[in-house]
Scaffold this motif. Structure first.
Motif, PDB file in Angstrom:
ATOM      1  N   GLU A  47       0.694  -1.349   0.068  1.00 56.58           N
ATOM      2  CA  GLU A  47      -0.086   0.003  -0.088  1.00 56.58           C
ATOM      3  C   GLU A  47       0.880   1.161  -0.151  1.00 56.58           C
ATOM      4  O   GLU A  47       1.827   1.302   0.725  1.00 56.58           O
ATOM      5  CB  GLU A  47      -0.816   0.016   1.267  1.00 56.58           C
ATOM      6  N   LEU A  48       0.515   2.307  -0.914  1.00 54.12           N
ATOM      7  CA  LEU A  48       1.222   3.372  -0.810  1.00 54.12           C
ATOM      8  C   LEU A  48       0.251   4.480  -0.933  1.00 54.12           C
ATOM      9  O   LEU A  48      -0.812   4.614  -2.013  1.00 54.12           O
ATOM     10  CB  LEU A  48       2.343   3.794  -1.895  1.00 54.12           C
ATOM     11  N   ARG A  49       0.257   5.694   0.305  1.00 54.76           N
ATOM     12  CA  ARG A  49      -0.521   6.823  -0.023  1.00 54.76           C
ATOM     13  C   ARG A  49       0.021   7.961  -0.655  1.00 54.76           C
ATOM     14  O   ARG A  49       1.263   8.060  -0.369  1.00 54.76           O
ATOM     15  CB  ARG A  49      -1.395   7.322   1.540  1.00 54.76           C
ATOM     16  N   LEU A  50      -0.593   8.405  -1.655  1.00 55.19           N
ATOM     17  CA  LEU A  50       0.102   9.617  -2.199  1.00 55.19           C
ATOM     18  C   LEU A  50      -0.851  10.894  -2.022  1.00 55.19           C
ATOM     19  O   LEU A  50      -1.988  10.904  -2.172  1.00 55.19           O
ATOM     20  CB  LEU A  50      -0.050   9.499  -3.891  1.00 55.19           C
ATOM     21  N   ILE A  51      -0.185  11.916  -1.341  1.00 52.99           N
ATOM     22  CA  ILE A  51      -1.056  12.993  -0.798  1.00 52.99           C
ATOM     23  C   ILE A  51      -0.705  14.191  -1.693  1.00 52.99           C
ATOM     24  O   ILE A  51       0.425  14.486  -2.034  1.00 52.99           O
ATOM     25  CB  ILE A  51      -0.513  13.403   0.621  1.00 52.99           C
ATOM     26  N   ALA A  52      -1.727  14.682  -2.339  1.00 45.91           N
ATOM     27  CA  ALA A  52      -1.557  15.892  -3.354  1.00 45.91           C
ATOM     28  C   ALA A  52      -2.264  16.845  -2.417  1.00 45.91           C
ATOM     29  O   ALA A  52      -3.420  17.124  -1.984  1.00 45.91           O
ATOM     30  CB  ALA A  52      -2.619  15.771  -4.270  1.00 45.91           C
ATOM     31  N   PRO A  53      -1.383  18.017  -2.156  1.00 43.45           N
ATOM     32  CA  PRO A  53      -1.595  18.888  -1.320  1.00 43.45           C
ATOM     33  C   PRO A  53      -2.611  20.255  -1.981  1.00 43.45           C
ATOM     34  O   PRO A  53      -2.159  21.060  -1.771  1.00 43.45           O
ATOM     35  CB  PRO A  53      -0.297  19.535  -0.834  1.00 43.45           C
ATOM     36  N   ALA A  54      -3.351  19.735  -2.593  1.00 46.87           N
ATOM     37  CA  ALA A  54      -4.148  20.540  -3.431  1.00 46.87           C
ATOM     38  C   ALA A  54      -5.694  19.777  -3.703  1.00 46.87           C
ATOM     39  O   ALA A  54      -5.544  18.564  -3.643  1.00 46.87           O
ATOM     40  CB  ALA A  54      -3.644  21.092  -4.758  1.00 46.87           C
ATOM     41  N   ALA A  55      -6.549  20.741  -4.137  1.00 43.69           N
ATOM     42  CA  ALA A  55      -7.829  20.105  -4.337  1.00 43.69           C
ATOM     43  C   ALA A  55      -7.570  19.300  -5.673  1.00 43.69           C
ATOM     44  O   ALA A  55      -6.670  19.449  -6.570  1.00 43.69           O
ATOM     45  CB  ALA A  55      -8.681  21.214  -4.570  1.00 43.69           C
ATOM     46  N   PRO A  56      -8.765  18.384  -6.005  1.00 37.71           N
ATOM     47  CA  PRO A  56      -8.570  17.591  -7.336  1.00 37.71           C
ATOM     48  C   PRO A  56      -8.637  18.521  -8.497  1.00 37.71           C
ATOM     49  O   PRO A  56      -9.187  19.581  -8.390  1.00 37.71           O
ATOM     50  CB  PRO A  56      -9.986  16.786  -7.273  1.00 37.71           C
ATOM     51  N   GLY A  57      -7.820  18.326  -9.588  1.00 34.90           N
ATOM     52  CA  GLY A  57      -7.874  19.235 -10.723  1.00 34.90           C
ATOM     53  C   GLY A  57      -6.742  19.711 -11.102  1.00 34.90           C
ATOM     54  O   GLY A  57      -6.337  20.095 -12.161  1.00 34.90           O
ATOM     55  N   GLY A  58      -5.662  20.236 -10.282  1.00 33.85           N
ATOM     56  CA  GLY A  58      -4.680  21.015 -10.353  1.00 33.85           C
ATOM     57  C   GLY A  58      -3.535  19.775 -10.820  1.00 33.85           C
ATOM     58  O   GLY A  58      -3.526  18.803 -10.927  1.00 33.85           O
ATOM     59  N   GLY A  59      -2.200  20.734 -10.966  1.00 35.40           N
ATOM     60  CA  GLY A  59      -0.919  20.180 -11.285  1.00 35.40           C
ATOM     61  C   GLY A  59      -0.628  19.006 -10.213  1.00 35.40           C
ATOM     62  O   GLY A  59      -0.306  17.737 -10.610  1.00 35.40           O
ATOM     63  N   TRP A  60      -0.635  19.092  -9.051  1.00 33.92           N
ATOM     64  CA  TRP A  60      -0.182  18.273  -7.896  1.00 33.92           C
ATOM     65  C   TRP A  60      -1.123  17.140  -8.031  1.00 33.92           C
ATOM     66  O   TRP A  60      -0.807  15.862  -7.729  1.00 33.92           O
ATOM     67  CB  TRP A  60      -0.077  18.906  -6.714  1.00 33.92           C
ATOM     68  N   ASP A  61      -2.443  17.336  -8.198  1.00 28.81           N
ATOM     69  CA  ASP A  61      -3.508  16.278  -8.016  1.00 28.81           C
ATOM     70  C   ASP A  61      -3.199  15.470  -9.467  1.00 28.81           C
ATOM     71  O   ASP A  61      -3.260  14.058  -8.929  1.00 28.81           O
ATOM     72  CB  ASP A  61      -4.707  17.061  -8.084  1.00 28.81           C
ATOM     73  N   GLN A  62      -2.906  16.020 -10.499  1.00 26.31           N
ATOM     74  CA  GLN A  62      -2.834  15.249 -11.574  1.00 26.31           C
ATOM     75  C   GLN A  62      -1.590  14.299 -11.479  1.00 26.31           C
ATOM     76  O   GLN A  62      -1.441  13.045 -11.918  1.00 26.31           O
ATOM     77  CB  GLN A  62      -2.499  16.012 -12.752  1.00 26.31           C
ATOM     78  N   THR A  63      -0.494  14.839 -10.859  1.00 22.25           N
ATOM     79  CA  THR A  63       0.828  14.178 -10.867  1.00 22.25           C
ATOM     80  C   THR A  63       0.567  13.012  -9.850  1.00 22.25           C
ATOM     81  O   THR A  63       0.799  11.882 -10.060  1.00 22.25           O
ATOM     82  CB  THR A  63       1.937  15.225 -10.041  1.00 22.25           C
TER      83      THR A  63
END
Lengths: 461, 495
Positions: A47-63
């Protein structure tokens, strides 16, 4: 359909996370080392959790979501999960990551240049150096673009007007303190204009900024090259310059440097691990990412999203990040965008208007209410006991959710609230309270992969 | 490919048994997850996208269509039944929808929402297919000056309807404006009124304010009200949905909601608050029974729901023709399209007509599926209101906490929810209207930012608001809305 898409995937062994990171990691690491010396076999993570420090839809979320997809398709990680912790250019996600995830060996945070901007702009007490650097992953070049009908035919036209009267040129891009504003500041400094005089118009979303450029609302747009791509192909936008070192294949535009503006710039994205993890855990996370960037699936995704491969692992990345932080600090200070806590607060006409209005109408409403109530028959006072019960339930819920976990806290809230309405069925209410709490926990945490605090029950869940 | 040729090609590829099953699955999942409070359409689509990985493009688009419309529709159910709107587009629905549910007319409210969503979605998708490129270029004419004027127009619509409770309404409005001051100033990056609390840097989420004022405030009010005989369980008047009168009052509202929602959705400003509330105010103004609004007027559900769905389709116009995502949900769809080699932008309709028309046809299919799926469920959902009050309100509080927590995964937000709930109780007791506060929080920051943006771009020249034709026209209609009724009244008296 994917064989184990997150929606259907029930995490088999969540409580076993602690177990897996301490007991299982030794054999796994041995396996990973063997695999690296061997050939085709890849390190496996449960298991691996990937935290995007932004709302869905932005560059970090896409990454994060692209990583999720690649890791899952290639089987490098069985259940990669994406979590969003949005806020304040990623600094809220970073602060939480460094605090609440300390010592967790199965979680990564997506980060990048814009987070550095946020750290400086909002004077964040936590910085990238507080987390463990894993690798820089991708980069995106920025571009200056104008609508096809713009009078600025070339970078020279734009810069001539900019030097003449800097404030007359409005630069439209992403949020204040982000990569777009940083580039505008670097360009100003390079052509001898005081960065403070850049008339930068920040937009909160990429779409809003793009439509402002397309509609000619701003003089020039500053944004990632990929954001402009479809319009440039369609002939509605003209790229005046790109921020790369050399001309880019397929882009009919000069570099800034080629036209005498000594600036080279790209918006990079990276991943971090939380502090307090063991050297083994760090090596295992690094090996997982290393395996991912070597897959053809990852390279396909880079091409699709027009991201540059900027893989730079470990300490070299840490050195790079701290050099970038120094550069960002200087630019944002010159732009006047960074927080200056000591500075006397300036007069804010809008806030003054709103607060004055609130005070005025507050008093007026109080007078009206008092006048009405005087003549009226007493309309029955509020019953305070139920309110106290619900208030207690809410307070306990908020205060105890982290330590006792969502299930206990929610059941308590439900039970006390139900008793506020009707105190005759404590047993029935308790049974329903537990059902609702356990049911919603199961739904959010397992079925939707939106984790809730587990608390004291963590070992059994 | 011409429009009709394109549409028939799209339907030909969308209408296979397999694809209809994908559409049904997408709609079901989208609705099921969209129903949960706090999980807005953006998160629903993001959570569900992995399900489509590995499908061929046509099937994947069919599922997108279902998920997108399903997620948008799902929000209205909790809004009506539990007074807990999970996303901004469902706020206006809650006002009269929940009153209807309390009176036992929940089935009618849910039905008018479902049919209204279908009508609006279908008409708006048709408009999308016919006029997308032309509409997109008009939308680009909207700059900061126009958005500021639009915000003022919405403000005057609020003010015009406050009527008798003017002082209380303005107090409520200014309360919302004050809450809107909290957070980072978008133009300078400086924090305002955030008191050093990092979670407040992004401002107070309107969903927290709404769930706090509506759901928590209502629960506290119900609990604290001195016992009266009306405290018994709700009696359902109809399981079957709408009466003849309900139909005749709804259909005009659906059409008007569509007409308001679609063009406003096309604007790359994002947000469905303005279209839904303008529709609500329009219905109240035009209704033969304005006194019923706020107490369960069916037009107050039909109009905003139609406006919400129409604006949802409108969002696809800038997305497909310009590649401009004007909402978080649209940004996720954009990324998903790119995965299938579809690059939305000015060339899309000429380079990949096959995929575009398939997508548009799938939106029609998704809409039909939504109706097929939801109408039979209406009677079941409506029975939620038959739960004993302690269990119903206990559940409301748990769902409200859960929904707010999922927004930012912050317990501070949950604490804030209950503070706002207490405020909501106070406002109810003192008869202060709640809606102006919500609109103040949404419109205040928009008006301020766009005003300052316009001034910054024009380098300090205030005349931009009147020299730009669209802005001037919007400002004139705002003024007319405020002064018009007064002048009309005087003119009538003189006659």
């Amino acid at each position: 359909m994917g064989r184990d898409t997150p929606l259907y995937n029930v995490r088999a062994n969540r409580g076993g996370r602690i177990l897996s990171s301490h007991v299982l990691c030794v054999p796994l690491l041995a396996l990973a080392t063997l695999a690296a010396s061997g050939a085709a076999a890849q390190p496996q993570l449960d298991e691996l959790r990937l935290i995007a420090p932004a709302a869905p839809g932005g560059g970090w979320d896409q990454t994060a979501r692209v990583m999720q997809q690649v890791l899952q398709r290639t089987g490098i990680v069985t259940t990669p999960v994406v979590e969003n912790v949005p806020g304040a250019a990623g600094t809220i996600g970073l602060a939480r990551f460094v605090g609440a995830e300390r010592g967790n060996g199965d979680v990564l945070l997506v980060s990048g240049l814009i987070m550095l901007g946020g750290i400086v702009t909002y004077d964040s007490p936590v910085t990238l150096a507080d987390a463990v650097p894993i690798a820089r992953l991708t980069g995106e070049y920025e571009a200056l673009a104008v609508p096809a009908a713009s009078p600025f035919r070339s970078l020279e036209d734009l810069l001539a007007a900019f030097r003449e009267h800097p404030e007359s040129i409005s630069w439209g891009g992403g949020s204040v303190g982000g990569s777009d504003q940083i580039l505008a500041g670097l360009i100003a400094a390079a052509v001898g204009v005081e960065p403070r005089r850049v008339n930068y118009i920040g937009y909160s979303g990429g779409g809003e900024a793009l439509s402002a450029v397309l509609g000619g609302q701003v003089s020039v747009g500053v944004n990632g090259l990929a954001e402009f791509a479809a319009q440039v192909d369609g002939g509605t936008l003209r790229v005046l310059a790109v921020s790369s070192a050399e001309r880019l294949p397929g882009v009919d535009a000069p570099t800034l440097r080629e036209r005498g503006v000594d600036v080279e710039f790209e918006n990079w994205r990276s991943i971090l691990a939380p502090p307090g993890i063991t050297a083994d855990e760090r090596a295992r996370l690094a090996a997982t990412v290393d395996a991912m960037v070597r897959t053809s699936e990852w390279r396909d995704m880079l091409a699709r999203y027009r991201w540059l491969d900027r893989y730079l692992p470990g300490d070299e990345f840490a050195a790079f990040a701290s050099a970038e932080e120094r550069r960002v600090r200087v630019v944002l200070r010159d732009l006047g965008a960074s927080a200056a806590p000591g500075e006397a607060s300036t007069f804010d006409p809008y806030a003054t208007f709103v607060l004055t209005g609130l005070a005025l109408f507050g008093v007026a409403a109080a007078v009206v209410v008092r006048r009405e109530r005087k003549g009226a028959v007493a309309s029955g006072a509020l019953a305070w006991r139920p309110l106290a019960l619900i208030g207690a339930g809410a307070a306990l819920h908020v205060l105890l959710a982290d330590s006792l976990g969502f299930i206990v806290a929610a059941a308590l809230l439900f039970w006390l609230a139900a008793r506020a309405f009707d105190a005759r069925h404590p047993g029935r209410d308790l049974a329903y309270a537990l059902c609702v709490a356990v049911g919603s926990y199961a739904l959010f945490d397992y079925a939707l992969e939106l984790p809730l605090p587990a608390g004291v029950l963590g070992a059994w869940l | 490919m011409g429009t009709f040729e394109g549409l028939s090609y799209g339907f030909a590829s969308a209408l296979t048994v397999n694809n209809l099953l994908w559409a049904l699955l997408g709609t079901t999942l989208g609705t099921a997850i969209g129903v949960l409070p706090g999980i807005g359409p953006a998160l629903t689509v993001a959570v569900l996208l992995p399900v489509t990985f590995g499908l061929d493009p046509v099937s994947a688009f069919i599922m997108f269509g279902g998920i997108y419309y399903g997620a948008m529709y799902g929000g209205s159910t909790t809004s009506i039944l539990l007074n807990t709107p999970g996303e901004t587009g469902a706020i206006a629905t809650a006002i009269d929808g929940h009153q209807m549910a309390l009176q036992g007319r929940g089935a009618a409210a849910l039905t008018t929402a479902a049919v209204g969503s279908f009508v609006a979605g279908t008409l708006a998708t048709l408009a999308l297919a016919l006029f997308a490129p032309a509409l997109a270029s008009v939308a680009l004419e909207f700059g900061p000056a126009e958005y500021f004027a639009l915000a003022l127009l919405a403000f005057s619509a609020v003010a015009a309807l406050l009527g008798a409770s003017l002082v209380r309404g303005l107090f409520s409005l200014f309360l919302g404006l004050a809450l809107g001051l909290v957070g980072i100033d978008q133009l300078t990056g400086q924090a305002r009124f955030s008191f050093g609390i990092p979670q407040l840097l992004d401002g107070i989420d309107v969903v927290i304010l709404v769930i706090g004022l509506f759901a928590v405030g209502e629960t506290l009010h119900q609990a604290a009200r001195p016992r009266r005989d009306e405290g018994g369980p709700v009696r359902l008047t109809s399981f079957m949905g709408m009466s003849r009168e309900d139909w005749s009052r709804s259909w005009k509202a659906w059409l008007r909601g569509t007409a308001i929602g679609f063009p406003l959705g096309v604007l790359p400003m994002g947000g469905s608050v303005i279209p839904t509330f303008l529709s609500y105010f329009a219905e109240k103004r035009l209704s033969a029974h304005p006194e019923e609004f706020g107490h369960g007027a069916i037009e107050g559900v039909a109009g905003p729901e139609a406006a919400n769905n129409a604006s949802t389709a409108g969002v696809l116009v800038p997305l497909l023709t310009l590649g401009v995502p004007s909402s978080a949900t649209a940004a996720i769809l954009l990324a998903a399209f790119q995965q299938y080699g579809l690059q939305p932008g000015p060339l899309l309709f000429s380079t990949r007509p096959d995929l575009v028309w398939t997508l548009i046809a799938s939106l029609f299919v998704g809409n039909v599926m939504l109706l097929v799926l939801n109408l039979p469920l209406v009677g079941i959902w409506a029975r939620v209101m038959l739960l004993p009050r302690p269990l119903l309100f206990g559940g409301v509080l748990v769902l409200a906490s859960l929904g707010v927590y999922t927004l930012n995964r912050s317990l501070l937000d949950v604490g804030l929810l209950y503070v706002v709930g207490a405020l909501g109780l106070g406002m109810r007791v003192l008869d202060v209207p709640l809606v102006p506060a919500v609109l103040g929080l949404v419109l205040g920051p928009m008006a301020e930012q766009q005003f300052r943006r316009a001034i910054a771009i024009s380098d300090g020249d205030l005349s931009v608001f009147v020299t730009r034709p669209i802005s001037a026209a919007l400002l004139a209609s705002a003024a007319l809305l405020l002064v018009g009724p007064m002048l009309l009244g005087r003119w009538r008296r003189q006659r």
